[in-house]
Design an enzyme around this catalytic site. Sequence first.
Site, PDB file in Angstrom:
ATOM      1  N   ASP A  97       0.711  -1.365   0.017  1.00  0.00           N
ATOM      2  CA  ASP A  97       0.099   0.069   0.075  1.00  0.00           C
ATOM      3  C   ASP A  97       0.844   1.223   0.117  1.00  0.00           C
ATOM      4  OD1 ASP A  97      -2.335   1.507   0.100  1.00  0.00           O
ATOM      5  OD2 ASP A  97      -3.023   0.527   1.989  1.00  0.00           O
ATOM      6  N   GLU A  98       0.404   2.349  -0.272  1.00  0.00           N
ATOM      7  CA  GLU A  98       0.911   3.573  -0.391  1.00  0.00           C
ATOM      8  C   GLU A  98       1.287   4.147   0.952  1.00  0.00           C
ATOM      9  OE1 GLU A  98      -1.904   4.105  -0.229  1.00  0.00           O
ATOM     10  OE2 GLU A  98      -2.865   6.007  -0.977  1.00  0.00           O
ATOM     11  N   VAL A  99       0.508   4.225   1.755  1.00  0.00           N
ATOM     12  CA  VAL A  99       0.641   4.945   3.100  1.00  0.00           C
ATOM     13  C   VAL A  99       0.117   3.955   4.110  1.00  0.00           C
ATOM     14  CG1 VAL A  99      -1.498   6.291   2.764  1.00  0.00           C
ATOM     15  CG2 VAL A  99       0.380   7.173   4.268  1.00  0.00           C
ATOM     16  N   ASP A 101      -1.439   5.006   7.399  1.00  0.00           N
ATOM     17  CA  ASP A 101      -1.810   6.463   8.119  1.00  0.00           C
ATOM     18  C   ASP A 101      -2.497   5.918   9.372  1.00  0.00           C
ATOM     19  OD1 ASP A 101      -2.493   8.911   8.338  1.00  0.00           O
ATOM     20  OD2 ASP A 101      -4.546   8.267   7.532  1.00  0.00           O
ATOM     21  N   ARG A 103      -3.993   3.274   9.774  1.00  0.00           N
ATOM     22  CA  ARG A 103      -3.996   1.674   9.617  1.00  0.00           C
ATOM     23  C   ARG A 103      -5.456   0.946   9.732  1.00  0.00           C
ATOM     24  NH1 ARG A 103       1.112  -0.044  13.513  1.00  0.00           N
ATOM     25  NH2 ARG A 103       2.474   0.724  12.016  1.00  0.00           N
ATOM     26  N   THR A 105      -7.596   0.753   7.224  1.00  0.00           N
ATOM     27  CA  THR A 105      -7.701  -0.192   5.897  1.00  0.00           C
ATOM     28  C   THR A 105      -6.824  -1.248   5.917  1.00  0.00           C
ATOM     29  OG1 THR A 105      -8.356   1.953   4.543  1.00  0.00           O
ATOM     30  CG2 THR A 105      -7.193  -0.058   3.287  1.00  0.00           C
ATOM     31  N   TRP A 153      -0.149  15.775   5.365  1.00  0.00           N
ATOM     32  CA  TRP A 153      -1.086  15.268   4.340  1.00  0.00           C
ATOM     33  C   TRP A 153      -0.013  15.144   3.101  1.00  0.00           C
ATOM     34  CZ3 TRP A 153      -5.014  12.569   3.594  1.00  0.00           C
ATOM     35  CH2 TRP A 153      -5.762  12.121   2.262  1.00  0.00           C
ATOM     36  N   TYR A 156       0.267  12.957  -3.525  1.00  0.00           N
ATOM     37  CA  TYR A 156       0.992  12.045  -4.560  1.00  0.00           C
ATOM     38  C   TYR A 156       0.697  12.293  -5.804  1.00  0.00           C
ATOM     39  CZ  TYR A 156       1.430   8.853  -0.516  1.00  0.00           C
ATOM     40  OH  TYR A 156       1.808   8.000   0.670  1.00  0.00           O
ATOM     41  N   TRP A 158      -0.004  10.770  -8.409  1.00  0.00           N
ATOM     42  CA  TRP A 158      -1.121  10.288  -9.350  1.00  0.00           C
ATOM     43  C   TRP A 158      -2.324  10.726  -8.967  1.00  0.00           C
ATOM     44  CZ3 TRP A 158       2.442   7.030  -6.488  1.00  0.00           C
ATOM     45  CH2 TRP A 158       2.030   6.677  -5.083  1.00  0.00           C
TER      46      TRP A 158
HETATM   47  P1  G4P Z   1      -4.076   2.961   6.395  1.00  0.00           P
HETATM   48  O1  G4P Z   1      -4.778   1.821   6.884  1.00  0.00           O
HETATM   49  O2  G4P Z   1      -3.085   2.471   5.326  1.00  0.00           O
HETATM   50  O3  G4P Z   1      -3.334   3.490   7.364  1.00  0.00           O
HETATM   51  O4  G4P Z   1      -5.045   3.780   5.585  1.00  0.00           O
HETATM   52  P2  G4P Z   1      -6.271   4.624   6.015  1.00  0.00           P
HETATM   53  O5  G4P Z   1      -7.480   3.630   6.395  1.00  0.00           O
HETATM   54  O6  G4P Z   1      -5.866   5.393   7.228  1.00  0.00           O
HETATM   55  O7  G4P Z   1      -6.455   5.320   4.807  1.00  0.00           O
HETATM   56  C1  G4P Z   1      -7.831   5.823   4.408  1.00  0.00           C
HETATM   57  C2  G4P Z   1      -7.606   6.551   3.074  1.00  0.00           C
HETATM   58  O8  G4P Z   1      -6.771   7.637   3.017  1.00  0.00           O
HETATM   59  C3  G4P Z   1      -6.681   5.792   2.355  1.00  0.00           C
HETATM   60  O9  G4P Z   1      -7.238   5.618   0.885  1.00  0.00           O
HETATM   61  C4  G4P Z   1      -5.564   6.234   2.202  1.00  0.00           C
HETATM   62  O10 G4P Z   1      -4.404   5.822   1.137  1.00  0.00           O
HETATM   63  C5  G4P Z   1      -5.848   7.789   2.259  1.00  0.00           C
HETATM   64  N1  G4P Z   1      -4.645   8.283   2.820  1.00  0.00           N
HETATM   65  C6  G4P Z   1      -4.181   8.627   4.134  1.00  0.00           C
HETATM   66  N2  G4P Z   1      -3.204   9.315   4.332  1.00  0.00           N
HETATM   67  C7  G4P Z   1      -3.034  10.211   3.257  1.00  0.00           C
HETATM   68  C8  G4P Z   1      -2.010  10.937   2.799  1.00  0.00           C
HETATM   69  O11 G4P Z   1      -1.284  11.638   3.298  1.00  0.00           O
HETATM   70  N3  G4P Z   1      -2.457  11.411   1.420  1.00  0.00           N
HETATM   71  C9  G4P Z   1      -3.143  10.841   0.589  1.00  0.00           C
HETATM   72  N4  G4P Z   1      -3.220  11.106  -0.872  1.00  0.00           N
HETATM   73  N5  G4P Z   1      -3.826   9.928   0.980  1.00  0.00           N
HETATM   74  C10 G4P Z   1      -4.053   9.544   2.400  1.00  0.00           C
HETATM   75  P3  G4P Z   1      -8.266   4.827   0.306  1.00  0.00           P
HETATM   76  O12 G4P Z   1      -9.568   4.768   0.860  1.00  0.00           O
HETATM   77  O13 G4P Z   1      -7.511   3.444   0.166  1.00  0.00           O
HETATM   78  O14 G4P Z   1      -8.204   5.268  -1.363  1.00  0.00           O
HETATM   79  P4  G4P Z   1      -7.289   5.061  -2.491  1.00  0.00           P
HETATM   80  O15 G4P Z   1      -5.878   4.192  -2.011  1.00  0.00           O
HETATM   81  O16 G4P Z   1      -8.130   4.337  -3.359  1.00  0.00           O
HETATM   82  O17 G4P Z   1      -6.893   6.288  -3.064  1.00  0.00           O
HETATM   83 MG    MG Z   2      -5.185   3.269  -0.176  1.00  0.00          MG
END
Ligand code: G4P
Ligand code: MG
Length: 176
Positions: A97-99, A101, A103, A105, A153, A156, A158
């Site tokens: 995963d990218e981040v 944050d 946790r 997800t 925050w 990215y 993309w």
């Molecule tokens: P984690 O378990 O990986 O820590 O993720 P978490 O549920 O806290 O994150 C909820 C959504 O917020 C995720 O997107 C995550 O990618 C996005 N997110 C958290 N911090 C940042 C940040 O600093 N910058 C950006 N751009 N996004 C952040 P998601 O619902 O999975 O969407 P996506 O991955 O389809 O974009």
């Molecule tokens: Mg994500």
Amino acid sequence: MKKKIWYTYDDVHRVIKQLADKVKASGVQYDAMIAIGGGGFIPARILRCFLNIPIYAVTTAYYDGEHTGKVTDSVKKIQWLDPLPETLKGKNVLVVDEVDDSRVTLEFCLNEFAKEDFGTIGIAVLHEKIKEKKGKLPEGMPYFSGITVQDWWINYPWDADDIDEHNRLADQATID
Ligand code: G4P
Ligand code: MG
């Protein structure tokens, strides 16, 4: 308001090389990656340059209780490895995963994967935010992050509407 930071594709590529080195140094041979989309797709593809293993994928959507008025945060499956492909049974998988944050997800996905017939389940994230975590990672899973970052925050590349402006902001942040 939360501070913001901009990372370029080049920044991302460099961090993923470091991440790959850490995964390789662990000594576990991973057989495949499972990218958590959407954020994990591009990192997984870049990581493949270094690890040379196939990419599988799941996609989730996260609903933040604070913004929807619901009491709890929840993660929903958009697409899943259901049923698990035979080619993955008993294999060592690296969840990408990218981040890291909150946790929330990650916890959801890893708990789902823990129910399946895998060997080692490793976790690889590009950016590990240093902060208090709402979600808890299952015990005993190897964890790798490319770099640790402050709880800002992250923008990215993309997600950029105008990539030249995005890169300009990334440059500026480096100078400040
Ligand atoms: P984690 O378990 O990986 O820590 O993720 P978490 O549920 O806290 O994150 C909820 C959504 O917020 C995720 O997107 C995550 O990618 C996005 N997110 C958290 N911090 C940042 C940040 O600093 N910058 C950006 N751009 N996004 C952040 P998601 O619902 O999975 O969407 P996506 O991955 O389809 O974009
Ligand atoms: Mg994500």
